[in-house]
Design a protein around this motif. Structure first.
Motif, PDB file in Angstrom:
ATOM      1  N   GLN A  93      -5.246   2.507  -3.843  1.00 11.20           N
ATOM      2  CA  GLN A  93      -3.881   2.723  -4.325  1.00 11.20           C
ATOM      3  C   GLN A  93      -3.707   2.067  -5.686  1.00 11.20           C
ATOM      4  OE1 GLN A  93      -0.598   2.507  -1.418  1.00 11.20           O
ATOM      5  NE2 GLN A  93       0.239   0.878  -2.689  1.00 11.20           N
ATOM      6  N   SER A 118       8.306   4.077  -5.874  1.00 10.00           N
ATOM      7  CA  SER A 118       8.026   3.693  -4.492  1.00 10.00           C
ATOM      8  C   SER A 118       8.863   2.512  -4.030  1.00 10.00           C
ATOM      9  CB  SER A 118       6.541   3.359  -4.324  1.00 10.00           C
ATOM     10  OG  SER A 118       6.139   2.359  -5.242  1.00 10.00           O
ATOM     11  N   THR A 269       4.047   4.310  -7.748  1.00  7.54           N
ATOM     12  CA  THR A 269       2.738   4.366  -7.090  1.00  7.54           C
ATOM     13  C   THR A 269       2.038   5.684  -7.396  1.00  7.54           C
ATOM     14  OG1 THR A 269       3.455   2.913  -5.292  1.00  7.54           O
ATOM     15  CG2 THR A 269       1.552   4.321  -4.854  1.00  7.54           C
ATOM     16  N   SER A 271      -0.094   8.359  -6.016  1.00  5.26           N
ATOM     17  CA  SER A 271      -0.210   8.770  -4.617  1.00  5.26           C
ATOM     18  C   SER A 271      -1.654   8.894  -4.160  1.00  5.26           C
ATOM     19  CB  SER A 271       0.510  10.106  -4.406  1.00  5.26           C
ATOM     20  OG  SER A 271      -0.209  11.147  -5.034  1.00  5.26           O
ATOM     21  N   ARG A 272      -1.855   8.713  -2.868  1.00 12.66           N
ATOM     22  CA  ARG A 272      -3.179   8.864  -2.284  1.00 12.66           C
ATOM     23  C   ARG A 272      -3.663  10.311  -2.432  1.00 12.66           C
ATOM     24  NH1 ARG A 272      -2.232   5.343   3.279  1.00 12.66           N
ATOM     25  NH2 ARG A 272      -1.750   3.387   2.239  1.00 12.66           N
TER      26      ARG A 272
END
Length: 282
Positions: A93, A118, A269, A271-272
Motif C-alpha cells: 500500500q 482515505s 491512498t 488503491s490495491r
C-alpha cells in the motif's frame, strides 16, 4: 531540471529544502518524523529548489510525506518520479499525506496518479480538566526499552497509518523532545503513551493499549491520568492528532475535554487494485 537525493545537494540547496518544509514542521512526530536526509528528493532548476518530496518505508507499505513546492509543474514531475520509485519497491500500500489538506496542486497531482482520499487527520486542542490519576506512568529506560517497543508495536498492528518503531525511531523521537512512558495499573502493564514537550506546547503524540485490555476503559483512564499530571504544571491546554478512521481514539475526545478541532491534513491512498494493475502491466 534535475532530480537529486538529499545527500547529493549542496549545503545551500539543503537549506532551501528545509525552508520549503517549514510549513509542515508541526506535523505530529509519530507519523512523519523521519529526517529529510533519509528518503528525500529535490527537483532543482537553475540551482533553485523548486519542489521536494520524501517518504517513510515500512515492511509492506510506504508513506509519502514532506511535500512542498514553489513550482507546481516541477512538483508534478517530482511526484511522478517518486511514485514510480515507490512502485518499484512493490509495497502492499502507498499513502500520501497532504498538508494543507485543500492545496489544489497537491490534491490534483495525486488524484491524477490514482490516489483517492482515505482519511482525514484532525488536530484537537484539549483542556486540562480535574481528573484523578488512576494509573502510573513509568519513563522509558534502557532496561525497559525492548518491553516498550514490543508492547507498543503489538498494540498498533490493526491501526492504519501507524507503523512499528525500532530503537532508531525512539531515539529520534526523544531527540525531538518526546517522552515515552509505559503505563501501569498497579503492577500490571496496560499500555504506552508518548508525550512531546516543546517550549510551552504539550503534544499527546500517542496512546496505545495492549490488545487483551481494549474496550475496558483504559484508553480514557490513560488520557485522564495524563491530564491529571499536566494539572500540576502551568500548562492549561495540550494538542493531539487523530485520524477519522481511528474510531476508538475519536471516542475518547469528548466535548468536555477538547475546546477546538481543526482539519490538519488529508491522507490519500493508492488503491490495491491500482497496485495489481500496475504489476500486471509491468
Amino acid at each position: 531540471m534535475k532530480i537529486l537525493r538529499y545527500e547529493q545537494l549542496s549545503h545551500g540547496q539543503r537549506r532551501l529544502v528545509h525552508q520549503l518544509l517549514q510549513k509542515n514542521r508541526l506535523s505530529p512526530l509519530s507519523l512523519s518524523f523521519q529526517p529529510p536526509e533519509k528518503y528525500q528528493w529535490a527537483l532543482i532548476k537553475e540551482d533553485t529548489v523548486c519542489a521536494t518530496l520524501g517518504f517513510n518505508q515500512f515492511a509492506s507499505s510506504l508513506q509519502i510525506i514532506n511535500a512542498a513546492y514553489t513550482d507546481l509543474i516541477a512538483f508534478r514531475t517530482l511526484a511522478h518520479f517518486v511514485h514510480d520509485y515507490a512502485l518499484s519497491l512493490h509495497p502492499h500500500q502507498i499513502d500520501v499525506q497532504i498538508i494543507p489538506p485543500h492545496d489544489f496542486g497537491l490534491v490534483s497531482t495525486w488524484n491524477t496518479l490514482g490516489y483517492t482520499l482515505s482519511s482525514e487527520q484532525f488536530r484537537f486542542i484539549g483542556l486540562i480538566n480535574d481528573h484523578a490519576a488512576s494509573l502510573q506512568f513509568k519513563p522509558l529506560t534502557l532496561r525497559n526499552r525492548s518491553l516498550f517497543l514490543n508492547l507498543r508495536n503489538e498494540s498498533i498492528q490493526s491501526s492504519h497509518f501507524l507503523f512499528s518503531y525500532d530503537v532508531s525511531h525512539i531515539e529520534y523521537l526523544i531527540e525531538q523532545g518526546a517522552l515515552p512512558y509505559l503505563v501501569y495499573d498497579q503492577q500490571t502493564i496496560v499500555g504506552t503513551i508518548i508525550i512531546q514537550k516543546q517550549k510551552q506546547t504539550i503534544r499527546l503524540l500517542e496512546i496505545t493499549c495492549i490488545p487483551e485490555l481494549k474496550n475496558q476503559g483504559y484508553g480514557r483512564r490513560i488520557l485522564e491520568t495524563f491530564q491529571a499530571k499536566l494539572k500540576r504544571t502551568t500548562v492549561r491546554t495540550f494538542e493531539t492528532y487523530c485520524f477519522s478512521t481511528h474510531q476508538e481514539a475519536l471516542r475518547l475526545y469528548d466535548p468536555d475535554t477538547f475546546c477546538d478541532i481543526q482539519l490538519f491534513s488529508h491522507w490519500h491512498t493508492y488503491s490495491r487494485e491500482s497496485l495489481r494493475n500496475s504489476s500486471t502491466i509491468s
